[in-house]
Design a protein around this motif. Structure first.
Motif, short mmCIF file in Angstrom:
data_model
loop_
_atom_site.label_atom_id
_atom_site.label_comp_id
_atom_site.label_asym_id
_atom_site.label_seq_id
_atom_site.Cartn_x
_atom_site.Cartn_y
_atom_site.Cartn_z
N ILE A 256 29.64 48.86 71.43
CA ILE A 256 28.95 48.18 72.54
C ILE A 256 29.89 47.31 73.37
O ILE A 256 29.58 46.16 73.64
CB ILE A 256 27.70 47.41 72.08
CG1 ILE A 256 28.02 46.37 70.98
CG2 ILE A 256 26.61 48.35 71.63
CD1 ILE A 256 26.84 45.43 70.68
N LEU A 281 24.93 43.48 77.65
CA LEU A 281 25.54 44.54 78.46
C LEU A 281 24.99 44.39 79.87
O LEU A 281 23.85 44.79 80.16
CB LEU A 281 25.20 45.92 77.89
CG LEU A 281 25.75 46.23 76.49
CD1 LEU A 281 25.32 47.63 76.05
CD2 LEU A 281 27.27 46.12 76.44
N SER A 300 30.07 48.15 80.51
CA SER A 300 28.99 48.26 79.53
C SER A 300 28.90 49.68 79.03
O SER A 300 28.69 50.61 79.82
CB SER A 300 27.65 47.85 80.15
OG SER A 300 27.66 46.51 80.56
N PRO A 302 26.63 51.48 76.10
CA PRO A 302 25.60 51.28 75.07
C PRO A 302 25.77 52.24 73.90
O PRO A 302 24.93 53.11 73.65
CB PRO A 302 24.30 51.51 75.85
CG PRO A 302 24.67 52.44 76.95
CD PRO A 302 26.10 52.12 77.31
N HIS A 317 22.65 54.96 73.47
CA HIS A 317 21.39 54.81 74.20
C HIS A 317 21.69 54.91 75.69
O HIS A 317 22.34 54.03 76.25
CB HIS A 317 20.75 53.46 73.88
CG HIS A 317 19.34 53.33 74.39
ND1 HIS A 317 18.63 52.17 74.32
CD2 HIS A 317 18.52 54.23 74.97
CE1 HIS A 317 17.42 52.35 74.86
NE2 HIS A 317 17.35 53.60 75.25
N THR A 323 20.97 45.02 79.15
CA THR A 323 20.56 45.20 77.76
C THR A 323 21.16 44.11 76.89
O THR A 323 22.33 43.78 77.03
CB THR A 323 21.00 46.59 77.24
OG1 THR A 323 20.38 47.61 78.04
CG2 THR A 323 20.62 46.79 75.79
N ILE A 325 21.64 42.92 72.79
CA ILE A 325 21.64 43.54 71.46
C ILE A 325 21.94 42.47 70.41
O ILE A 325 23.02 41.86 70.42
CB ILE A 325 22.68 44.66 71.37
CG1 ILE A 325 22.44 45.70 72.48
CG2 ILE A 325 22.64 45.32 69.99
CD1 ILE A 325 23.56 46.70 72.64
N TRP A 339 17.80 46.28 70.15
CA TRP A 339 18.20 46.54 71.52
C TRP A 339 17.04 46.20 72.44
O TRP A 339 15.92 46.69 72.25
CB TRP A 339 18.57 48.01 71.71
CG TRP A 339 19.71 48.48 70.84
CD1 TRP A 339 19.80 48.39 69.48
CD2 TRP A 339 20.90 49.14 71.28
NE1 TRP A 339 20.98 48.95 69.04
CE2 TRP A 339 21.67 49.41 70.11
CE3 TRP A 339 21.39 49.52 72.52
CZ2 TRP A 339 22.91 50.05 70.18
CZ3 TRP A 339 22.62 50.16 72.58
CH2 TRP A 339 23.38 50.42 71.42
N SER A 341 16.20 46.26 76.52
CA SER A 341 16.64 46.68 77.85
C SER A 341 15.58 46.34 78.88
O SER A 341 14.38 46.41 78.59
CB SER A 341 16.93 48.18 77.88
OG SER A 341 17.95 48.52 76.96
#
Length: 968
Positions: A256, A281, A300, A302, A317, A323, A325, A339, A341
């Motif tokens: 990540i 992110l 970023s 994911p 993802h 996002t 995490i 996670w 988003s």
């Protein structure tokens, strides 16, 4: 150095944070982001409720399985929202990757579902050999020892190998897809007949248009959100997605990026967390970022990997929105992640591994492998904000040559352009740009010039004028007109590269010859390459120094939906433009600051605006490793730090770090003192000269490593857990690494005043000091090694053969015909092997088989004590292999490139670790060779000794031919 800036730049600098120190209040925390607050609140309520279970379940009657397409679809319902429909789709790819998608069906609006179309290199092929089993409580797909189980109630998806759960989605029940709804009026007055007093309960009634689940709480930031002085209108209302992804049998998680933190991700929740904020992110222009933080930075991806002795697995993802995490390690052998988003569908790829190489290959098949860069781009790059004139560039080049310091590329930052109108030269300071470029090109060098995404809003700027006429600029929330923000150009607009109408026009700008009535960059050349900065995008007067989330892009999508993807499109179109400007096309070099999954297909990245501190030097190594395992192998951190004035010791150490990273660039802020290496006092300058020459001598190693990653996806820099996946002592190590498959182990020194350090060695093989040939052995232990300022801990693992070019040149193109030296480092069995890959380094002719790809082997002679060192043609032996993603089926060992380098020879072979002095050294089937033998030195109970060294002088063999040297 402020005197060097334009008045416009000074005015814009005043908009930025004072002294460029990071101002954490410029960026949101989770508690200041409404959807993150809601997601974390859900997590807290779930943990606090002993009988918590997910409200989502599958309707068994809706299950449809297509064995031919290895897919399953089913309706998903929520016990809390019986009228809201969701659809779950699951597919198993040919390589075992599992794709899980979930979206709202027949909702009031459409969720953004195009992130994967930008990230994926192609739609993956599905498996034809999956065994499906539908039961009363679940449905299972079985293949290659893997079982994917989809439990009906509550919905839970688990990937297991040999009965052991590896990845679990919604195992803790934190899946929550906020469905679309209509905005609720606050209250409705109840009419009352005149003269009557209504009962208290009838004074007001809430209009329950949007009933809420009990765990959702209040309408927290559903329709509007304020941060500092900015208000986000949120016209679509709440649409966030929460999902827990757990790894029940893996104690370490990685990936990540991009964050300034450890490679093995520390905890953000639970008891004694390292960080209290989730990893964010959200591509952002962060000035002087902290050296240990979960704060979002410029890129970023994911993508998360989980690792244990048993296996390596991953989760990708495909979501382009902001996002957050959370990471937790509830036990030493398990890892949890949550996670959250802001928008988008659930589009999760489960990467089953089981080895690090497998999981890298699976991710690469989805999003592409790193492109094979032009060879010259692996040399040294010299940059600062700014070289202020044509004469300044010439002067810098002259000083490099006078001091015998090799360099391949000179860079120009924003001050080359007139009023920051990119492509337009400031003729006062750069009156002869084409002649300047020719002066640089005359010695085989290149230039890189910055092109930022913001366009100055003025009618005398042809680039902005045409973009406005084409209506390809990002729109404000109203969807009408052009969004206006502020960046280096002052009042600016941004090209919307999601709009297909922008693509051909943008590529036409880079043509070096006039294209009809369309403006193009004729004051340029094919040897000018591009630096895309500020493409998060950075907007000085925008929320969190970026674009408002409610701006509108092509297709009516809001910026919130595509924010993290935005910078990649700018980089991608620029790279396409460089390819299209010449015939035959040449490989482009485009450096990007902002990136997303798939950016590795395009070019290089760097870690942004770092500081000239020891802490930033150290975390830069960790960040380059983290970016590498997430696909972005061609990365590096600015040597010396962008901000500050490092003392000579720090600068020298940073040159060692840079020279042993994939992308090697020195860069500095406009307010720093000039720090080109020729300005150092002689004692430091001579060390930097040694560092630069080391880099150039090792270019064959770097280029060969890039060929491998361009095919396999395995990163160029390999952390300890990648090289030795069953040695748990190496799992958290992120301050040393291996370069490709070369066998070279590097431990950069990133502390002040160090004269020795420790290196962790996993295996039983001998490790030879690259400079002194001393042998070190560890086998799961740290060993102490010398690390004075004029050396770096660099070792050749026993069993490796290293190809180098040892003749100093001013730039890498001048080395094309130089001979090679082979270093043969024997292992415990008296054997070694290595590879060498070369091509023209500039065109795409390698894709049609115009290459040289050799294997070197050193093996004991059967029945004797001697050694046979041989060179064979790898491309001929492996026609199904590939270079840069293209198969070598058409390879001809007498191809045009091979013929052009047929006279390039091996001028020296050095063999380390022979057990005794040989009696003869000769070419197989040929004459005796000249050689020298230096006996080894016993360690005498110490941790290291000196091996024997055999030097074979000028064997006079071609690098393109099969040959063998017999040591008897």
């Amino acid at each position: 150095m402020r005197s060097l800036t334009t008045v416009g730049t000074l005015l814009l600098l005043s908009l930025l944070p004072a002294s460029f120190a990071v101002k954490t209040h410029d960026w949101k925390t989770c508690s200041q982001s409404a959807f993150c607050r809601r997601g974390r609140a859900l997590s807290e309520r779930a943990r606090a409720t002993s009988n918590w279970k997910s409200p989502y379940s599958i309707d068994p009657a809706s299950i449809a399985i297509s064995p031919e397409e290895a897919s399953l679809s089913a309706s998903v319902k929520s016990s809390l929202y019986p009228d809201i429909k969701f659809q779950l789709d699951l597919k198993v790819h040919e390589d075992g990757v599992v794709r899980v998608r979930m979206d709202e069906v027949d909702g009031l609006r459409k969720r953004y579902d195009e992130a994967a179309s930008w990230a994926l290199v192609a739609e993956p092929d599905v498996s034809k050999s999956i065994k499906w089993q539908v039961g009363k409580k679940d449905v299972r797909a079985t293949y290659n020892g893997i079982t994917v189980t989809v439990a009906f109630e509550p919905l839970r998806i688990a990937l297991s190998r040999s009965g052991r759960e590896e990845i679990v989605l919604n195992g803790q029940g934190m899946l929550h897809m906020e469905h679309f709804r209509t905005k609720t009026p606050a209250v409705e007055e109840t009419p009352t007949p005149e003269g009557e007093t209504p009962p208290e309960e009838q004074v007001q009634k809430v209009v329950e248009v949007n009933p809420r689940a009990w765990f959702e709480g209040d309408e927290d930031g559903w329709w509007e959100e304020t941060f500092s002085s900015w208000t986000d209108s949120k016209p679509k209302g709440p649409e966030s997605l929460s999902l827990d992804v757990n790894f029940p049998n893996h104690g370490h998680v990685y990936g990540i990026p991009q964050h300034a933190t450890r490679l093995s991700l520390p905890t953000t929740t639970g008891e004694n967390p390292t960080f209290t904020e989730p990893y964010r992110l959200y591509n952002a222009d962060v000035f002087e970022y902290e050296a240990s933080s979960t704060l979002s930075l410029y890129g970023s991806i994911p993508l998360m990997y989980a690792h244990s002795k048993h296996s390596t697995v991953g989760v990708f993802h495909a979501v382009g929105s902001e996002t957050w995490i959370d990471v937790a390690h509830p036990t030493e052998k398990s890892s949890h992640s949550h996670w959250i988003s802001e928008s988008g569908i659930m589009d999760v790829f489960l990467l089953p591994g089981p080895t690090p190489s497998d999981v890298f290959a699976q991710y690469a098949r989805l999003t592409g492998t790193p492109s094979l860069p032009p060879h010259w781009s692996l040399g040294y790059h010299q940059c600062r904000w700014n070289y202020v004139s044509s004469d300044d560039v010439r002067s810098v080049q002259k000083r490099f040559d006078e001091e015998n310091l090799p360099v391949d590329v000179f860079w120009l930052d924003i001050e080359y352009s007139e009023e920051h109108k990119y492509f337009i030269w400031d003729k006062k300071n750069f009156p002869d740009p084409v002649e300047m470029m020719k002066d640089v090109e005359a010695i085989g060098r290149k230039m890189v010039v910055i092109i930022d995404p913001h366009l100055k809003r003025t009618s005398d700027y042809p680039v902005y004028k045409k973009a406005s006429e084409l209506e390809v600029l990002v729109k404000p929330p109203s969807g009408q007109g052009e969004y206006e923000g502020w960046c280096w150009s002052g009042s600016s607009s941004w090209v919307d590269f999601f709009n297909p109408k922008s693509w051909d026009w943008w590529k036409s700008l880079f043509k070096t010859t006039q294209q009809g009535d369309n403006w193009s960059w004729v004051e340029s050349s094919d040897n000018v390459h591009i630096w895309n900065d500020m493409n998060e995008p950075s907007v000085f007067n925008g929320p969190e120094i970026t674009m408002p989330k409610d701006n509108i892009h092509y297709g009516g999508w809001e910026h919130r939906d595509i924010h993290n993807i935005n910078g990649m499109l700018f980089q991608n179109l620029t790279a396409q433009a460089l390819v299209a400007r010449s015939d035959p096309p040449k490989r482009p070099f485009v450096l990007t600051r902002s990136f997303f999954a798939g950016s590795q297909r395009i070019s290089a990245m760097w870690t942004g605006d770092n500081l000239g501190t020891w802490e930033h030097m150290a975390v830069g190594v960790q960040m380059v490793l983290a970016n590498g395992i997430a696909g972005m192998s061609f990365g590096g951190a600015d040597v010396g730090g962008f901000f500050g004035n490092p003392e000579p010791e720090m600068l020298v150490r940073w040159y060692w770090v840079g020279a042993l990273a994939p992308f090697f660039r020195a860069h500095a802020h406009i307010d720093t003192k000039r720090r080109e290496p020729y300005l150092l006092d002689e004692q430091y300058k001579s060390i930097v000269r040694k560092v630069l020459r080391l880099r150039y001598s090792m270019l064959p190693v770097w280029y060969t490593a890039f060929r491998e990653t361009s095919v396999t996806g395995v990163p160029v820099l390999r952390p300890q857990f990648v090289m030795f996946p069953q040695d748990d002592g190496g799992f958290p190590i992120d301050d040393q690494y291996y370069i490709g498959s070369s066998g070279l182990l590097v431990k950069p020194v990133v502390q002040q005043g160090v004269t020795e350090t420790t290196v962790y060695i996993s295996d039983r093989e001998p490790y030879y000091d690259y400079f002194t040939d001393r042998i070190y052995r560890g086998e799961g232990k740290h060993v102490t090694v010398p690390a004075a300022l004029d050396q770096v801990p660099l070792f050749i693992r026993g069993g490796s053969i290293i190809s180098t070019k040892e003749r100093p040149r001013r730039s890498s193109p001048l080395m094309k015909s130089d001979p090679y030296t082979l270093r043969v480092a024997l292992n415990n069995n008296g054997a070694a092997q290595g590879e060498l890959y070369i091509d023209d380094g500039e065109t795409y002719d390698h894709r049609k088989g115009d290459i040289v790809w050799r294997s070197f082997q050193a093996e004991r002679i059967k029945g004797g004590k001697g050694l046979r060192i041989a060179s064979t043609d790898l491309a001929a032996r492996h026609p199904d292999e590939a270079v840069d993603g293209v198969a070598l089926a058409k390879y001809n060992k007498k191809n045009e490139f091979a013929n052009s380098v047929s006279k390039v020879r091996v001028e020296r072979i050095i063999v380390l670790g022979l057990p005794e002095k040989p009696k003869s050294v000769k070419l197989e089937g040929g004459a005796a060779l000249v050689w020298e033998f230096i006996p080894g030195v016993s360690a005498q109970g110490q941790k290291y000794g000196g091996p024997s060294k055999l030097i074979v002088k000028d064997p006079d063999v071609s690098v393109v031919s099969d040959w063998a040297v017999l040591v008897e």
